[in-house]
Write a protein that holds these residues in place. Structure first.
Motif, PDB file in Angstrom:
ATOM      1  N   ILE A  50      24.435  20.460 -63.794  1.00  0.00           N
ATOM      2  CA  ILE A  50      24.597  21.719 -64.533  1.00  0.00           C
ATOM      3  C   ILE A  50      24.329  21.550 -66.026  1.00  0.00           C
ATOM      4  O   ILE A  50      23.943  22.492 -66.721  1.00  0.00           O
ATOM      5  CB  ILE A  50      26.024  22.289 -64.307  1.00  0.00           C
ATOM      6  CG1 ILE A  50      26.139  23.714 -64.860  1.00  0.00           C
ATOM      7  CG2 ILE A  50      27.065  21.373 -64.951  1.00  0.00           C
ATOM      8  CD1 ILE A  50      25.273  24.703 -64.152  1.00  0.00           C
ATOM      9  N   SER A  51      24.487  20.324 -66.527  1.00  0.00           N
ATOM     10  CA  SER A  51      24.267  20.087 -67.955  1.00  0.00           C
ATOM     11  C   SER A  51      22.809  20.327 -68.341  1.00  0.00           C
ATOM     12  O   SER A  51      22.517  20.719 -69.480  1.00  0.00           O
ATOM     13  CB  SER A  51      24.688  18.672 -68.344  1.00  0.00           C
ATOM     14  OG  SER A  51      23.906  17.710 -67.667  1.00  0.00           O
ATOM     15  N   LEU A  52      21.892  20.113 -67.410  1.00  0.00           N
ATOM     16  CA  LEU A  52      20.479  20.384 -67.687  1.00  0.00           C
ATOM     17  C   LEU A  52      20.240  21.876 -67.895  1.00  0.00           C
ATOM     18  O   LEU A  52      19.488  22.285 -68.791  1.00  0.00           O
ATOM     19  CB  LEU A  52      19.612  19.876 -66.529  1.00  0.00           C
ATOM     20  CG  LEU A  52      19.618  18.362 -66.272  1.00  0.00           C
ATOM     21  CD1 LEU A  52      18.825  18.035 -65.018  1.00  0.00           C
ATOM     22  CD2 LEU A  52      19.034  17.626 -67.476  1.00  0.00           C
ATOM     23  N   ILE A  53      20.891  22.673 -67.077  1.00  0.00           N
ATOM     24  CA  ILE A  53      20.755  24.132 -67.211  1.00  0.00           C
ATOM     25  C   ILE A  53      21.407  24.604 -68.509  1.00  0.00           C
ATOM     26  O   ILE A  53      20.854  25.430 -69.250  1.00  0.00           O
ATOM     27  CB  ILE A  53      21.385  24.835 -65.994  1.00  0.00           C
ATOM     28  CG1 ILE A  53      20.639  24.412 -64.720  1.00  0.00           C
ATOM     29  CG2 ILE A  53      21.364  26.348 -66.153  1.00  0.00           C
ATOM     30  CD1 ILE A  53      21.260  24.921 -63.433  1.00  0.00           C
ATOM     31  N   GLU A  54      22.596  24.075 -68.804  1.00  0.00           N
ATOM     32  CA  GLU A  54      23.300  24.476 -70.026  1.00  0.00           C
ATOM     33  C   GLU A  54      22.515  24.085 -71.272  1.00  0.00           C
ATOM     34  O   GLU A  54      22.464  24.830 -72.258  1.00  0.00           O
ATOM     35  CB  GLU A  54      24.693  23.847 -70.049  1.00  0.00           C
ATOM     36  CG  GLU A  54      25.623  24.418 -68.980  1.00  0.00           C
ATOM     37  CD  GLU A  54      26.926  23.650 -68.886  1.00  0.00           C
ATOM     38  OE1 GLU A  54      27.000  22.529 -69.454  1.00  0.00           O
ATOM     39  OE2 GLU A  54      27.872  24.151 -68.237  1.00  0.00           O
ATOM     40  N   ALA A  55      21.887  22.919 -71.229  1.00  0.00           N
ATOM     41  CA  ALA A  55      21.084  22.480 -72.373  1.00  0.00           C
ATOM     42  C   ALA A  55      19.893  23.406 -72.592  1.00  0.00           C
ATOM     43  O   ALA A  55      19.571  23.769 -73.742  1.00  0.00           O
ATOM     44  CB  ALA A  55      20.601  21.047 -72.156  1.00  0.00           C
ATOM     45  N   SER A  56      19.237  23.817 -71.517  1.00  0.00           N
ATOM     46  CA  SER A  56      18.085  24.719 -71.655  1.00  0.00           C
ATOM     47  C   SER A  56      18.517  26.090 -72.140  1.00  0.00           C
ATOM     48  O   SER A  56      17.807  26.734 -72.919  1.00  0.00           O
ATOM     49  CB  SER A  56      17.351  24.840 -70.312  1.00  0.00           C
ATOM     50  OG  SER A  56      18.205  25.383 -69.326  1.00  0.00           O
ATOM     51  N   GLN A  57      19.703  26.545 -71.731  1.00  0.00           N
ATOM     52  CA  GLN A  57      20.217  27.822 -72.223  1.00  0.00           C
ATOM     53  C   GLN A  57      20.550  27.740 -73.717  1.00  0.00           C
ATOM     54  O   GLN A  57      20.307  28.677 -74.474  1.00  0.00           O
ATOM     55  CB  GLN A  57      21.462  28.220 -71.426  1.00  0.00           C
ATOM     56  CG  GLN A  57      21.170  28.641 -69.993  1.00  0.00           C
ATOM     57  CD  GLN A  57      22.416  28.863 -69.179  1.00  0.00           C
ATOM     58  OE1 GLN A  57      23.457  28.233 -69.423  1.00  0.00           O
ATOM     59  NE2 GLN A  57      22.346  29.754 -68.194  1.00  0.00           N
ATOM     60  N   THR A  58      21.086  26.607 -74.118  1.00  0.00           N
ATOM     61  CA  THR A  58      21.395  26.403 -75.543  1.00  0.00           C
ATOM     62  C   THR A  58      20.126  26.464 -76.391  1.00  0.00           C
ATOM     63  O   THR A  58      20.138  26.970 -77.529  1.00  0.00           O
ATOM     64  CB  THR A  58      22.089  25.044 -75.737  1.00  0.00           C
ATOM     65  OG1 THR A  58      23.279  25.002 -74.952  1.00  0.00           O
ATOM     66  CG2 THR A  58      22.438  24.823 -77.198  1.00  0.00           C
ATOM     67  N   LEU A  59      19.033  25.976 -75.823  1.00  0.00           N
ATOM     68  CA  LEU A  59      17.754  25.980 -76.542  1.00  0.00           C
ATOM     69  C   LEU A  59      17.038  27.320 -76.456  1.00  0.00           C
ATOM     70  O   LEU A  59      15.927  27.469 -76.979  1.00  0.00           O
ATOM     71  CB  LEU A  59      16.851  24.873 -75.992  1.00  0.00           C
ATOM     72  CG  LEU A  59      17.358  23.440 -76.226  1.00  0.00           C
ATOM     73  CD1 LEU A  59      16.510  22.438 -75.468  1.00  0.00           C
ATOM     74  CD2 LEU A  59      17.344  23.117 -77.724  1.00  0.00           C
TER      75      LEU A  59
ATOM     76  N   ARG B 198      11.817  27.917 -63.504  1.00  0.00           N
ATOM     77  CA  ARG B 198      10.468  27.350 -63.414  1.00  0.00           C
ATOM     78  C   ARG B 198      10.363  25.986 -64.067  1.00  0.00           C
ATOM     79  O   ARG B 198       9.684  25.095 -63.543  1.00  0.00           O
ATOM     80  CB  ARG B 198       9.470  28.319 -64.048  1.00  0.00           C
ATOM     81  CG  ARG B 198       8.024  27.853 -64.014  1.00  0.00           C
ATOM     82  CD  ARG B 198       7.094  28.962 -64.492  1.00  0.00           C
ATOM     83  NE  ARG B 198       7.480  29.453 -65.808  1.00  0.00           N
ATOM     84  CZ  ARG B 198       7.102  28.883 -66.964  1.00  0.00           C
ATOM     85  NH1 ARG B 198       6.346  27.800 -66.951  1.00  0.00           N
ATOM     86  NH2 ARG B 198       7.483  29.403 -68.112  1.00  0.00           N
ATOM     87  N   THR B 199      11.035  25.787 -65.207  1.00  0.00           N
ATOM     88  CA  THR B 199      10.834  24.565 -65.986  1.00  0.00           C
ATOM     89  C   THR B 199      11.966  23.542 -65.865  1.00  0.00           C
ATOM     90  O   THR B 199      11.791  22.386 -66.246  1.00  0.00           O
ATOM     91  CB  THR B 199      10.650  24.905 -67.474  1.00  0.00           C
ATOM     92  OG1 THR B 199      11.839  25.570 -67.952  1.00  0.00           O
ATOM     93  CG2 THR B 199       9.445  25.806 -67.691  1.00  0.00           C
ATOM     94  N   VAL B 200      13.128  23.967 -65.354  1.00  0.00           N
ATOM     95  CA  VAL B 200      14.273  23.049 -65.267  1.00  0.00           C
ATOM     96  C   VAL B 200      14.713  22.835 -63.814  1.00  0.00           C
ATOM     97  O   VAL B 200      14.757  21.702 -63.331  1.00  0.00           O
ATOM     98  CB  VAL B 200      15.464  23.566 -66.107  1.00  0.00           C
ATOM     99  CG1 VAL B 200      16.667  22.611 -65.958  1.00  0.00           C
ATOM    100  CG2 VAL B 200      15.079  23.710 -67.561  1.00  0.00           C
ATOM    101  N   ILE B 201      15.005  23.931 -63.125  1.00  0.00           N
ATOM    102  CA  ILE B 201      15.591  23.810 -61.787  1.00  0.00           C
ATOM    103  C   ILE B 201      14.586  23.256 -60.779  1.00  0.00           C
ATOM    104  O   ILE B 201      14.878  22.278 -60.080  1.00  0.00           O
ATOM    105  CB  ILE B 201      16.140  25.172 -61.321  1.00  0.00           C
ATOM    106  CG1 ILE B 201      17.330  25.579 -62.200  1.00  0.00           C
ATOM    107  CG2 ILE B 201      16.565  25.095 -59.853  1.00  0.00           C
ATOM    108  CD1 ILE B 201      17.917  26.936 -61.895  1.00  0.00           C
ATOM    109  N   ILE B 202      13.414  23.863 -60.703  1.00  0.00           N
ATOM    110  CA  ILE B 202      12.431  23.408 -59.711  1.00  0.00           C
ATOM    111  C   ILE B 202      12.010  21.961 -59.956  1.00  0.00           C
ATOM    112  O   ILE B 202      12.046  21.136 -59.024  1.00  0.00           O
ATOM    113  CB  ILE B 202      11.218  24.360 -59.667  1.00  0.00           C
ATOM    114  CG1 ILE B 202      11.657  25.717 -59.117  1.00  0.00           C
ATOM    115  CG2 ILE B 202      10.098  23.768 -58.807  1.00  0.00           C
ATOM    116  CD1 ILE B 202      10.560  26.761 -59.073  1.00  0.00           C
TER     117      ILE B 202
END
Length: 321
Positions: free
Chosen positions: A214-223, A232-236
């Motif tokens: 989940i930290s990957l998703i949270e980091a992308s949301q922060t950015l 498209r760019t994080v989850i898949i």
């Protein structure tokens, strides 16, 4: 020199031990088959007649139960007639390994019994076509739905409850309905493969998607990444290695539905070959057909595993062999 520990929780064994264990996984069941087939005092519940003697209904090479053989010999002995002779044998449905190996080779090079019957390789190609098309249709629909269910609670609540229910319905139960709707040719067979894999595929991939850090998703949301950009760019990209493994496992699942699928409508493919040989009581060829399916499955899985290692070099964990 310290001996390697074989029972260490979640740790790899040395390469040599890995190879030995992999070989043993095939050698052990094959050895059991050989023992049952070639050692006379292990099982062998039948007697193969080598000399019928004066027993009226015995014939040379005939198989009969041991109790019948000895009972008839006792009757013949009391009458002072010639006793039958025989050797311990297994039932016709358990041929010896060498007979299966001979039938395996001959099946590819021997002309079909009837002129209009397909060759074994043609049956195999047809079965592969059924598997590929059914699983392909299942995947192009099931993978996107699984990712959406694993990402958004909206799609999870909308799709997964019915999918959970439907996955308990046996795919073969839809055979008659599939024939009524799609005819008697390949349509219902492909439909059975689809039904047997699609609903499992959605749930498995949804679960794989949820396991993404989940930290990957949270980091992308922060950015500042937007919803579908994150998908498209994080989850898949993040789930690709696990998704690839899921597809490998589910493809094997599709193969398990093949025999059921191919008897729906007009019998065809490797299933037709197996059933025909069973009717003729050529059980060595039946085993050869079954083993052929396993060989194709394991080879395709090994090739996909090798391809996965090449595609996902960045992954630290080993792709399942």
């Amino acid at each position: 020199m310290n001996k390697p520990e074989l029972f260490v929780i979640r740790k790899d064994l040395p390469s040599r031990q890995n190879k030995i264990l992999i070989m043993l996984s095939f050698i052990i069941p094959f050895s059991l088959w050989c023992i049952i087939s070639y050692v006379p005092f292990v099982w062998h519940p039948m007697m193969k007649i080598t000399d019928a003697g004066d027993v009226s209904f015995f014939q040379k090479d005939m198989l009969t139960k041991k109790n019948v053989f000895f009972a008839q010999n006792e009757i013949i002995k009391n009458k002072g007639l010639k006793e039958a002779k025989g050797i311990p044998a297994n039932p016709i449905y358990l041929p010896a390994p060498h007979k299966v190996a001979i039938s395996f080779v001959k099946s590819f090079f021997t002309h079909p019994t009837r002129a209009n019957e397909p060759w074994l390789y043609q049956n195999l190609l047809h079965s592969i076509y059924i598997i590929f098309l059914g699983f392909f249709i299942s995947s192009i629909i099931g993978i996107p739905l699984g990712i959406l269910c694993g990402t958004y609670k909206f799609f999870s609540n909308l799709i997964e409850p019915f999918t959970e229910y439907f996955r308990y319905l046996p795919a073969p139960a839809f055979g008659a309905l599939a024939v009524a709707v799609l005819g008697i040719n390949d349509g219902p067979k492909i439909a059975i493969i689809f039904i047997g894999t699609f609903f499992q595929e959605v749930l498995v991939i949804a679960n794989t998607t949820r396991r993404l850090d989940i930290s990957l998703i949270e980091a992308s949301q922060t950015l500042g990444a937007k919803k579908f950009t994150i998908v498209r760019t994080v989850i898949i990209p993040g789930i690709l290695p696990d998704l690839y493994r899921d597809i490998r496992i589910l493809l094997g699942w599709a193969w398990t539905y093949l025999i059921v699928a191919e008897v729906v409508g007009i019998s065809s493919g490797i299933t037709w070959f197996i059933n025909q040989q069973a009717k003729y009581r050529n059980f060595d060829k039946v085993y050869a057909g079954i083993l052929t399916i396993g060989i194709i499955g394991i080879i395709s899985d090994m090739l996909l595993a090798k391809l996965g290692k090449h595609l996902f070099k960045w992954e630290n964990t080993n792709i399942k062999k």
